[in-house]
Design an enzyme around this catalytic site. Structure first.
Site, PDB file in Angstrom:
ATOM      1  N   HIS A 191     110.642  35.887  30.639  1.00  0.00           N
ATOM      2  CA  HIS A 191     110.746  36.615  29.368  1.00  0.00           C
ATOM      3  C   HIS A 191     111.968  37.544  29.305  1.00  0.00           C
ATOM      4  CE1 HIS A 191     108.441  38.867  25.967  1.00  0.00           C
ATOM      5  NE2 HIS A 191     109.727  39.141  25.914  1.00  0.00           N
ATOM      6  N   GLU A 230     127.860  47.075  44.380  1.00  0.00           N
ATOM      7  CA  GLU A 230     127.469  48.295  43.662  1.00  0.00           C
ATOM      8  C   GLU A 230     125.991  48.295  43.264  1.00  0.00           C
ATOM      9  OE1 GLU A 230     129.491  48.853  39.949  1.00  0.00           O
ATOM     10  OE2 GLU A 230     128.214  47.380  38.989  1.00  0.00           O
ATOM     11  N   HIS A 270     114.327  46.833  26.191  1.00  0.00           N
ATOM     12  CA  HIS A 270     113.826  45.508  26.549  1.00  0.00           C
ATOM     13  C   HIS A 270     114.783  44.450  26.019  1.00  0.00           C
ATOM     14  CE1 HIS A 270     111.428  41.948  26.935  1.00  0.00           C
ATOM     15  NE2 HIS A 270     111.238  41.829  25.638  1.00  0.00           N
ATOM     16  N   HIS A 297     116.399  40.145  26.569  1.00  0.00           N
ATOM     17  CA  HIS A 297     116.153  38.803  27.091  1.00  0.00           C
ATOM     18  C   HIS A 297     117.382  38.326  27.864  1.00  0.00           C
ATOM     19  CE1 HIS A 297     112.926  38.047  23.707  1.00  0.00           C
ATOM     20  NE2 HIS A 297     112.595  39.024  24.546  1.00  0.00           N
ATOM     21  N   GLU A 299     106.489  45.675  20.719  1.00  0.00           N
ATOM     22  CA  GLU A 299     106.277  46.164  22.088  1.00  0.00           C
ATOM     23  C   GLU A 299     106.112  47.684  22.132  1.00  0.00           C
ATOM     24  OE1 GLU A 299     105.589  44.055  24.253  1.00  0.00           O
ATOM     25  OE2 GLU A 299     106.721  42.214  23.878  1.00  0.00           O
TER      26      GLU A 299
HETATM   27  O1  2HA Z   1     110.584  39.794  19.721  1.00  0.00           O
HETATM   28  O2  2HA Z   1     111.264  40.656  22.551  1.00  0.00           O
HETATM   29  O3  2HA Z   1     108.851  40.842  23.598  1.00  0.00           O
HETATM   30  C1  2HA Z   1     110.596  41.008  20.368  1.00  0.00           C
HETATM   31  C2  2HA Z   1     110.344  40.790  21.788  1.00  0.00           C
HETATM   32  C3  2HA Z   1     108.940  40.762  22.239  1.00  0.00           C
HETATM   33 ZN    ZN Z   2     110.813  40.127  24.518  1.00  0.00          ZN
END
Ligand code: 2HA
Ligand code: ZN
Length: 274
Positions: A210, A169, A139, A141, A115
């Protein structure tokens, strides 16, 4: 200076571990990048061994010459703290902002996160929007936010309002709200453009089905932001699992009172009547 003992590398590794411990980084899921301060680069520069220049896959002239700590593509967050030099890297950007090279790390081979285009385009937008204050793009999940993207309309207004309502909050932690990107193929320039467009306005972007992208000044603030958003999503998932209707909640006028006392401005677009 042992690079692994610097505050910035320790902070980076701790954030990876914290995210893994909370269940947001199954397998190689998620990625983290940090735009280094000049003094942090100076501190560790003696360890650098520059590799060949490679194309970023997008153009980020606003980041020309900057150095970033990045997680490696295909690497697992659960391994970062155990062997940072194998799982993360420091990269340098060239003077055009179109190429990067690894200067440290990924000693057993590999490349920066898949990414990287999204991360760098977000960094470019956030550096400009915050006068250089924001340095972290994360980033992850986040399970409950992902779950919500199957049942809530994929709009900024609904996600912001519903997450705000779940914990007092929340509007103080993310007064600007959260943006939402519909499902897209990850890893490329197209999702990077869509996300960085949202990052002009928000510090959080939800990727439907995602995960989330967060931006912040340092590891504490950025991790705390992701944690607050995901905690709120968890409460909403529990509430929706118990009943489709709330008996009582925080009202638009409650939010306006909160905004006054906490000295934050909450955009009226999120305080609609339902
Ligand atoms: O595997 O999270 O979006 C890495 C990620 C891709
Ligand atoms: Zn991801």
């Amino acid at each position: 200076m042992n690079i692994l003992e610097t505050k910035v590398i320790e902070g980076f590794c701790r954030m990876c571990q914290d995210g893994y411990d909370l269940g947001w980084h199954e397998r190689n899921g998620g990625n983290l990048t940090y735009r280094m301060k000049n003094e942090e680069v100076e501190e560790v520069k003696a360890n650098f061994e520059p590799k060949e220049w490679k194309s970023i896959g997008t153009s980020v002239p606003g980041l020309a010459g900057e150095y970033f700590i990045v997680t490696g593509s295909g690497k697992y967050f659960r391994n970062v703290s155990l062997a940072p030099e194998k799982n993360i890297a420091i990269i340098e950007l060239d003077e055009t902002g179109e190429n990067y090279r690894i200067v440290w790390g990924l000693v057993e081979g590999g490349r920066p996160t898949s990414e990287l285009p999204s991360h760098l385009m977000n960094h470019e937008v956030k550096k400009a929007a915050t006068n250089g204050m924001h340095r972290v793009i994360y980033h992850c999940h986040t399970t409950n936010v992902i779950a919500l993207t199957f049942v809530l309309p994929l709009t900024d207004e609904v996600f912001t309002r519903e997450l705000w309502e779940m914990a007092t909050e929340c509007p103080v932690v993310f007064p600007g709200g959260v943006g939402v990107v519909g499902w897209m193929v990850p890893g490329g320039r197209e999702i990077a453009v869509a996300t960085s467009e949202l990052m002009k306005k928000y510090d959080v972007a939800v990727w439907a089905h995602h995960g989330i992208f967060c931006s912040g000044e340092d590891f504490d603030l950025t991790f705390g932001l992701a944690h607050t958003v995901e905690k709120s999503a968890e409460i909403l998932v529990k509430v929706l699992a118990m009943s489709p209707n709330k008996l009582q909640t925080i009202t638009p006028n409650n939010f306006r009172d909160l905004a006054k006392d906490f000295n934050v401005s909450l955009p009226e677009e999120f305080l609609y009547e339902k």
